[in-house]
Design a protein around this motif. Structure first.
Motif, short mmCIF file in Angstrom:
data_model
loop_
_atom_site.label_atom_id
_atom_site.label_comp_id
_atom_site.label_asym_id
_atom_site.label_seq_id
_atom_site.Cartn_x
_atom_site.Cartn_y
_atom_site.Cartn_z
N ALA A 65 -45.25 64.60 -33.09
CA ALA A 65 -45.20 64.45 -31.76
C ALA A 65 -45.46 65.88 -31.11
N ALA A 66 -45.31 66.91 -31.64
CA ALA A 66 -45.49 68.33 -31.12
C ALA A 66 -47.00 68.50 -30.83
N MET A 67 -47.83 68.09 -31.73
CA MET A 67 -49.07 68.14 -31.77
C MET A 67 -49.79 67.12 -30.64
N LEU A 68 -49.05 66.01 -30.59
CA LEU A 68 -49.68 64.91 -29.65
C LEU A 68 -49.26 65.14 -28.12
N VAL A 69 -48.20 65.67 -27.72
CA VAL A 69 -47.72 66.22 -26.64
C VAL A 69 -48.53 67.14 -25.96
N GLN A 70 -49.13 67.70 -26.68
CA GLN A 70 -49.99 68.97 -26.12
C GLN A 70 -51.08 68.58 -25.21
N PHE A 71 -51.79 67.30 -25.65
CA PHE A 71 -53.15 66.86 -24.88
C PHE A 71 -52.83 66.75 -23.55
N PRO A 72 -51.59 65.84 -23.17
CA PRO A 72 -51.52 65.53 -21.99
C PRO A 72 -50.98 66.74 -20.84
N ILE A 73 -50.37 67.69 -21.61
CA ILE A 73 -50.12 68.73 -20.80
C ILE A 73 -51.29 69.61 -20.59
N TYR A 74 -52.20 69.77 -21.50
CA TYR A 74 -53.39 70.52 -21.16
C TYR A 74 -54.04 69.95 -20.39
N ARG A 75 -54.28 68.71 -20.23
CA ARG A 75 -55.15 67.68 -19.22
C ARG A 75 -54.36 68.32 -17.76
N PHE A 76 -53.22 68.05 -17.57
CA PHE A 76 -52.44 68.35 -16.65
C PHE A 76 -52.60 69.68 -16.00
N ILE A 77 -52.76 70.74 -16.64
CA ILE A 77 -53.15 72.00 -16.18
C ILE A 77 -54.39 72.12 -15.99
N GLY A 78 -55.30 71.36 -16.26
CA GLY A 78 -56.72 71.53 -16.09
C GLY A 78 -57.68 71.69 -16.92
N LEU A 79 -57.42 71.62 -18.24
CA LEU A 79 -58.43 71.94 -19.26
C LEU A 79 -58.87 70.45 -19.57
N ASP A 80 -60.19 70.54 -20.10
CA ASP A 80 -60.96 69.36 -20.17
C ASP A 80 -60.85 69.12 -21.87
N VAL A 81 -59.72 68.25 -22.12
CA VAL A 81 -59.44 68.12 -23.68
C VAL A 81 -60.40 67.09 -24.33
N ASP A 82 -61.43 66.32 -23.50
CA ASP A 82 -62.49 65.76 -23.81
C ASP A 82 -63.43 66.61 -24.44
N ASP A 83 -63.49 67.76 -24.24
CA ASP A 83 -64.36 68.81 -24.65
C ASP A 83 -64.19 69.62 -25.93
N PHE A 84 -62.90 69.45 -26.44
CA PHE A 84 -62.40 70.17 -27.62
C PHE A 84 -63.07 70.03 -28.92
N GLY A 85 -63.50 68.60 -29.04
CA GLY A 85 -64.26 68.33 -30.31
C GLY A 85 -63.13 68.18 -31.53
N ILE A 86 -63.68 67.99 -32.56
CA ILE A 86 -63.22 67.83 -33.82
C ILE A 86 -62.45 69.31 -34.16
N LYS A 87 -63.30 70.36 -34.06
CA LYS A 87 -62.89 71.65 -34.55
C LYS A 87 -61.75 72.09 -33.29
N GLY A 88 -61.75 71.61 -32.21
CA GLY A 88 -60.57 72.07 -31.38
C GLY A 88 -59.45 71.34 -31.50
N ASN A 89 -59.57 70.06 -31.97
CA ASN A 89 -58.37 69.32 -32.32
C ASN A 89 -57.67 69.76 -33.74
N LEU A 90 -58.57 69.99 -34.57
CA LEU A 90 -57.99 70.46 -35.83
C LEU A 90 -57.37 71.59 -35.85
N TYR A 91 -58.02 72.71 -34.77
CA TYR A 91 -57.12 73.87 -34.78
C TYR A 91 -55.94 73.80 -34.02
N ILE A 92 -55.73 72.74 -33.03
CA ILE A 92 -54.43 72.62 -32.37
C ILE A 92 -53.49 72.05 -33.48
N ALA A 93 -54.03 70.93 -34.02
CA ALA A 93 -53.14 70.46 -35.25
C ALA A 93 -52.73 71.52 -36.22
N LEU A 94 -53.43 72.23 -36.85
CA LEU A 94 -53.17 73.35 -37.93
C LEU A 94 -52.27 74.37 -37.36
#
Length: 116
Positions: A65-94
């Motif tokens: 849940a801590a991993m998944l809740v970050q994405f809406p927060i990043y989107r809210f502050i203005g980061l384009d989470v669709d631009d992360f790709g698999i490498k960025g998503n794995l980095y956040i999870a790891l």
């Protein structure tokens, strides 16, 4: 890319990205690293306060849940989470998992939360 024509150099804008991000690449990576680190540490403290038993698998759901809740927060502050790709998503999870694991391990070993 500038091209020479008879009238002088012209700018070719067909290959450029037209979307402007409010953050530079450095700021974006600092925000994501800080967010993943703080989310992992917060999940560790919540795991200790509400779960306490390392054998309970509910703590894994908490870190997920801590991993998944970050994405809406990043989107809210203005980061384009669709631009992360698999490498960025794995980095956040790891990063979130590693900081949760290390922090909770230290808390369980030292009994730091029990002293509060």
């Amino acid at each position: 890319m500038a091209t020479e024509t008879g009238e002088g150099p012209t700018e070719d804008v067909s290959d450029e990205d037209t979307t402007e991000s409010p953050f530079s690449d450095y700021e974006r990576s600092a925000i994501v690293t800080t967010g993943a680190t703080l989310a992992g540490m917060a999940a560790a403290f919540v795991s200790e306060l509400y779960i306490g038993d390392p054998q309970d698998n509910t703590a894994l759901l908490l870190v997920l849940a801590a991993m998944l809740v970050q994405f809406p927060i990043y989107r809210f502050i203005g980061l384009d989470v669709d631009d992360f790709g698999i490498k960025g998503n794995l980095y956040i999870a790891l990063m979130t998992f590693i900081l949760w694991f290390l922090t909770w391990g230290i808390i369980l070993t030292t009994g730091a939360v029990d002293a509060l």
